[in-house]
Scaffold this motif. Structure first.
Motif, PDB file in Angstrom:
ATOM      1  N   GLU A 253       0.899  -1.200  -0.074  1.00 32.09           N
ATOM      2  CA  GLU A 253       0.031  -0.017  -0.225  1.00 32.09           C
ATOM      3  C   GLU A 253       1.098   1.235  -0.026  1.00 32.09           C
ATOM      4  O   GLU A 253       0.620   2.203  -0.660  1.00 32.09           O
ATOM      5  CB  GLU A 253      -1.104   0.133   1.277  1.00 32.09           C
ATOM      6  N   THR A 254       2.038   1.171   0.734  1.00 33.25           N
ATOM      7  CA  THR A 254       3.007   2.413   0.674  1.00 33.25           C
ATOM      8  C   THR A 254       3.490   2.592  -0.783  1.00 33.25           C
ATOM      9  O   THR A 254       3.614   3.776  -1.201  1.00 33.25           O
ATOM     10  CB  THR A 254       4.152   2.280   1.800  1.00 33.25           C
ATOM     11  N   ILE A 255       3.918   1.310  -1.415  1.00 34.56           N
ATOM     12  CA  ILE A 255       4.555   1.599  -2.462  1.00 34.56           C
ATOM     13  C   ILE A 255       3.346   2.251  -3.718  1.00 34.56           C
ATOM     14  O   ILE A 255       3.918   3.108  -4.513  1.00 34.56           O
ATOM     15  CB  ILE A 255       4.951   0.473  -3.035  1.00 34.56           C
ATOM     16  N   CYS A 256       2.220   1.549  -3.718  1.00 35.88           N
ATOM     17  CA  CYS A 256       1.029   2.131  -4.199  1.00 35.88           C
ATOM     18  C   CYS A 256       0.648   3.340  -4.173  1.00 35.88           C
ATOM     19  O   CYS A 256       0.692   4.585  -5.038  1.00 35.88           O
ATOM     20  CB  CYS A 256      -0.070   1.161  -4.067  1.00 35.88           C
ATOM     21  N   ASN A 257       0.842   4.080  -2.867  1.00 38.95           N
ATOM     22  CA  ASN A 257       0.627   5.460  -2.483  1.00 38.95           C
ATOM     23  C   ASN A 257       1.726   6.262  -3.275  1.00 38.95           C
ATOM     24  O   ASN A 257       1.440   7.184  -3.953  1.00 38.95           O
ATOM     25  CB  ASN A 257       0.878   5.624  -1.134  1.00 38.95           C
ATOM     26  N   MET A 258       3.119   6.016  -3.193  1.00 41.56           N
ATOM     27  CA  MET A 258       4.187   6.785  -3.493  1.00 41.56           C
ATOM     28  C   MET A 258       4.347   6.609  -5.080  1.00 41.56           C
ATOM     29  O   MET A 258       4.331   7.605  -5.740  1.00 41.56           O
ATOM     30  CB  MET A 258       5.230   6.012  -3.183  1.00 41.56           C
ATOM     31  N   ILE A 259       3.845   5.598  -5.812  1.00 41.43           N
ATOM     32  CA  ILE A 259       3.424   5.529  -7.276  1.00 41.43           C
ATOM     33  C   ILE A 259       2.678   6.625  -7.621  1.00 41.43           C
ATOM     34  O   ILE A 259       2.377   7.361  -8.586  1.00 41.43           O
ATOM     35  CB  ILE A 259       3.126   4.050  -7.892  1.00 41.43           C
ATOM     36  N   GLU A 260       1.403   6.624  -6.970  1.00 38.38           N
ATOM     37  CA  GLU A 260       0.240   7.754  -7.245  1.00 38.38           C
ATOM     38  C   GLU A 260       1.069   8.929  -7.200  1.00 38.38           C
ATOM     39  O   GLU A 260       0.703   9.977  -7.923  1.00 38.38           O
ATOM     40  CB  GLU A 260      -0.738   7.818  -6.373  1.00 38.38           C
ATOM     41  N   ARG A 261       1.798   9.380  -5.953  1.00 36.29           N
ATOM     42  CA  ARG A 261       2.278  10.691  -5.887  1.00 36.29           C
ATOM     43  C   ARG A 261       3.289  10.865  -7.086  1.00 36.29           C
ATOM     44  O   ARG A 261       3.225  12.265  -7.597  1.00 36.29           O
ATOM     45  CB  ARG A 261       3.066  10.667  -4.558  1.00 36.29           C
ATOM     46  N   ARG A 262       4.027   9.878  -7.564  1.00 44.44           N
ATOM     47  CA  ARG A 262       5.032  10.151  -8.586  1.00 44.44           C
ATOM     48  C   ARG A 262       4.379  10.452  -9.985  1.00 44.44           C
ATOM     49  O   ARG A 262       4.661  11.404 -10.727  1.00 44.44           O
ATOM     50  CB  ARG A 262       5.806   8.883  -8.879  1.00 44.44           C
ATOM     51  N   ILE A 263       3.069   9.658 -10.236  1.00 42.37           N
ATOM     52  CA  ILE A 263       2.321  10.069 -11.402  1.00 42.37           C
ATOM     53  C   ILE A 263       1.996  11.336 -11.315  1.00 42.37           C
ATOM     54  O   ILE A 263       1.910  12.188 -12.338  1.00 42.37           O
ATOM     55  CB  ILE A 263       1.207   9.177 -11.553  1.00 42.37           C
ATOM     56  N   VAL A 264       1.395  11.877 -10.126  1.00 43.40           N
ATOM     57  CA  VAL A 264       1.020  13.491  -9.988  1.00 43.40           C
ATOM     58  C   VAL A 264       2.203  14.267 -10.117  1.00 43.40           C
ATOM     59  O   VAL A 264       1.908  15.396 -10.907  1.00 43.40           O
ATOM     60  CB  VAL A 264       0.396  13.624  -8.511  1.00 43.40           C
ATOM     61  N   GLN A 265       3.532  14.021  -9.551  1.00 41.22           N
ATOM     62  CA  GLN A 265       4.525  14.926  -9.810  1.00 41.22           C
ATOM     63  C   GLN A 265       4.958  14.983 -11.158  1.00 41.22           C
ATOM     64  O   GLN A 265       5.373  16.009 -11.487  1.00 41.22           O
ATOM     65  CB  GLN A 265       5.486  14.394  -8.693  1.00 41.22           C
ATOM     66  N   LEU A 266       4.888  13.966 -11.867  1.00 40.73           N
ATOM     67  CA  LEU A 266       5.182  14.070 -13.410  1.00 40.73           C
ATOM     68  C   LEU A 266       4.518  14.798 -14.216  1.00 40.73           C
ATOM     69  O   LEU A 266       4.732  15.359 -15.001  1.00 40.73           O
ATOM     70  CB  LEU A 266       5.193  12.607 -13.965  1.00 40.73           C
ATOM     71  N   LYS A 267       3.034  14.819 -13.853  1.00 38.33           N
ATOM     72  CA  LYS A 267       2.114  15.727 -14.618  1.00 38.33           C
ATOM     73  C   LYS A 267       2.130  17.223 -14.081  1.00 38.33           C
ATOM     74  O   LYS A 267       2.275  18.060 -14.835  1.00 38.33           O
ATOM     75  CB  LYS A 267       0.680  15.407 -14.321  1.00 38.33           C
ATOM     76  N   THR A 268       2.486  17.430 -12.844  1.00 38.21           N
ATOM     77  CA  THR A 268       2.551  19.024 -12.428  1.00 38.21           C
ATOM     78  C   THR A 268       3.849  19.467 -12.348  1.00 38.21           C
ATOM     79  O   THR A 268       4.141  20.826 -12.198  1.00 38.21           O
ATOM     80  CB  THR A 268       1.653  18.988 -10.966  1.00 38.21           C
ATOM     81  N   GLY A 269       4.867  18.602 -12.053  1.00 36.11           N
ATOM     82  CA  GLY A 269       5.874  19.104 -12.093  1.00 36.11           C
ATOM     83  C   GLY A 269       6.557  19.873 -10.199  1.00 36.11           C
ATOM     84  O   GLY A 269       7.439  20.290  -9.935  1.00 36.11           O
ATOM     85  N   GLU A 270       5.418  19.669  -9.530  1.00 35.19           N
ATOM     86  CA  GLU A 270       5.509  20.091  -8.109  1.00 35.19           C
ATOM     87  C   GLU A 270       6.447  19.189  -7.336  1.00 35.19           C
ATOM     88  O   GLU A 270       6.472  18.120  -7.407  1.00 35.19           O
ATOM     89  CB  GLU A 270       4.213  20.119  -7.346  1.00 35.19           C
TER      90      GLU A 270
END
Length: 383
Positions: free
Chosen positions: A36-53
């Motif tokens: 679940e931790t890895i899944c959560n971090m992958i989600e955050r990485r997907i968002v980061q790649l889109k927003t650049g934040e």
């Protein structure tokens, strides 16, 4: 955005969509909480790649990933493939090669020895993997297992820190230097002692020949280092202007510090005049003879110019051991000169910093104490 799926094998898989196409990341764990931790971090990485934040929590997680997990995320396009990290051995070897051309032979010899100890301890560890804990373990190994003295240990830690700084400068990595603030109490390993003029004259009296008598005068009344005295030439003595210029092997690698000029202090001048009268017309060096020629050749090969014979002369006086005679005589010269001249002037003449002078050379003498008891420095007459 990203979903966690449990496989029949008991391990987990993360599924997400990229460019409207499903992407699957197989996880090397069957632990649901970890998955679940890895899944959560992958989600955050997907968002980061889109927003650049920026995402500090995500960045910390990525920096601590195992090579296996990192490669899985690289294959699915969530991370860029990073070049292989250099080993500590490779960086240390590169740093050594870059510095060899600017160092003296004796320095290269010492640094090469320190390089070998680093490699012996860290092996093929990547420079990125070294932590503060590893740096401390290296220090403990030097102290406990090898039994190195504090000064030696701190020199080796300083070398390791320099290698790490070199890696940062060359953009091999960008994190805090784990060797900073790692060390042991650096005790001065010799006892500072004041060598009086009376003791010096007794030592000169028992010296076996004129060259040794001159050497003692150069050390005590001129404050020269042994290497400077061994290399001193008659061409550097300016009798007319009472100046003495000589090469300084210890500091010559630093621009502007290849040589030093000092006044011909009265006792130094008297000793040099005696030696000059006995010198042959074609003598180049102040200290002549096979012994001193050999010491000069050793210096050219990068060996230290040992003058341990002074200890044998000192034993003839049957007085308490004055410690390291060459260093203490140089220190006593500094102490005496500072009774009459500003500190910065004396430090310039003797070619060292104020910090080095305080730590290794200057001592409070009996004369200082006697003077303090005779003069009322608090009297209004002194204002």
């Amino acid at each position: 955005m990203a979903s966690l799926i449990k496989k029949p094998s008991g391990k987990y898989m993360v599924k997400f969509y990229r460019d409207n196409r499903p992407v699957h990341v197989m996880l090397p764990t069957g632990n649901k909480k970890q998955a679940e931790t890895i899944c959560n971090m992958i989600e955050r990485r997907i968002v980061q790649l889109k927003t650049g934040e920026p995402d500090r929590l995500l960045d910390n997680w990525i920096s601590e990933l195992s090579e296996d997990m990192r490669s899985r995320l690289v294959r699915c396009g969530l991370l860029k493939e990073t070049p292989r990290s250099k080993t500590f051995a490779e960086v240390s070897e590169e740093y050594l090669a870059a510095k060899k051309t600017t160092w003296k032979k004796i320095t290269v010899k010492g640094r090469t020895s320190e390089h070998k100890k680093l490699i012996e301890f860290f092996g093929d560890s990547t420079i990125e993997s070294i932590t503060k804990k590893d740096a401390t373990a290296y220090l403990n190994w030097l102290v406990v297992y090898l039994g190195r003295a504090p000064i030696s240990v701190n020199k080796m830690i300083k070398w390791a820190a320099a290698v790490y700084d070199f890696a940062v400068e060359n953009e091999y990595l960008s994190k805090a230097n784990p060797f900073r603030r790692v060390g042991v109490p650096n005790k001065v390993q010799r006892e500072k002692a004041y060598i009086s003029v009376e003791y010096t004259e007794q030592l000169i009296a028992v010296a076996p020949d004129l060259t040794w008598k001159t050497m003692i005068a150069l050390l005590r009344y001129g404050g020269l280092r042994p290497g400077e005295a061994i290399a001193a030439e008659w061409s550097g003595v300016d009798w007319k202007n009472n100046l003495f210029t000589f090469r300084s092997p210890k500091t010559e690698r630093h621009e502007g510090k290849e040589q030093r000029t000092i006044p011909l202090f009265p006792r130094l001048k008297a000793a040099l005049e005696t030696a000059y009268k006995a010198a042959k017309k074609d003598d180049k060096y102040i200290l002549t003879g096979r012994r001193w020629d050999s010491k000069r050749r050793d210096a050219d090969l990068g060996k230290t110019g040992s003058i341990s014979e002074l200890n044998y002369f000192a034993k003839k006086l049957k007085q308490p051991n004055p410690g390291s005679l060459p260093t203490n005589m140089r220190g006593s010269c500094s102490t005496d000169l500072k009774q009459s001249f500003p500190e910065f002037v004396v430090d310039s003449w003797l070619g060292h910093s104020a910090n080095i002078a305080h730590k290794h050379y200057d001592v409070v003498t009996r004369k200082n104490i006697e003077l303090a008891t005779e003069i009322d420095v608090f009297s209004e007459d002194n204002d």
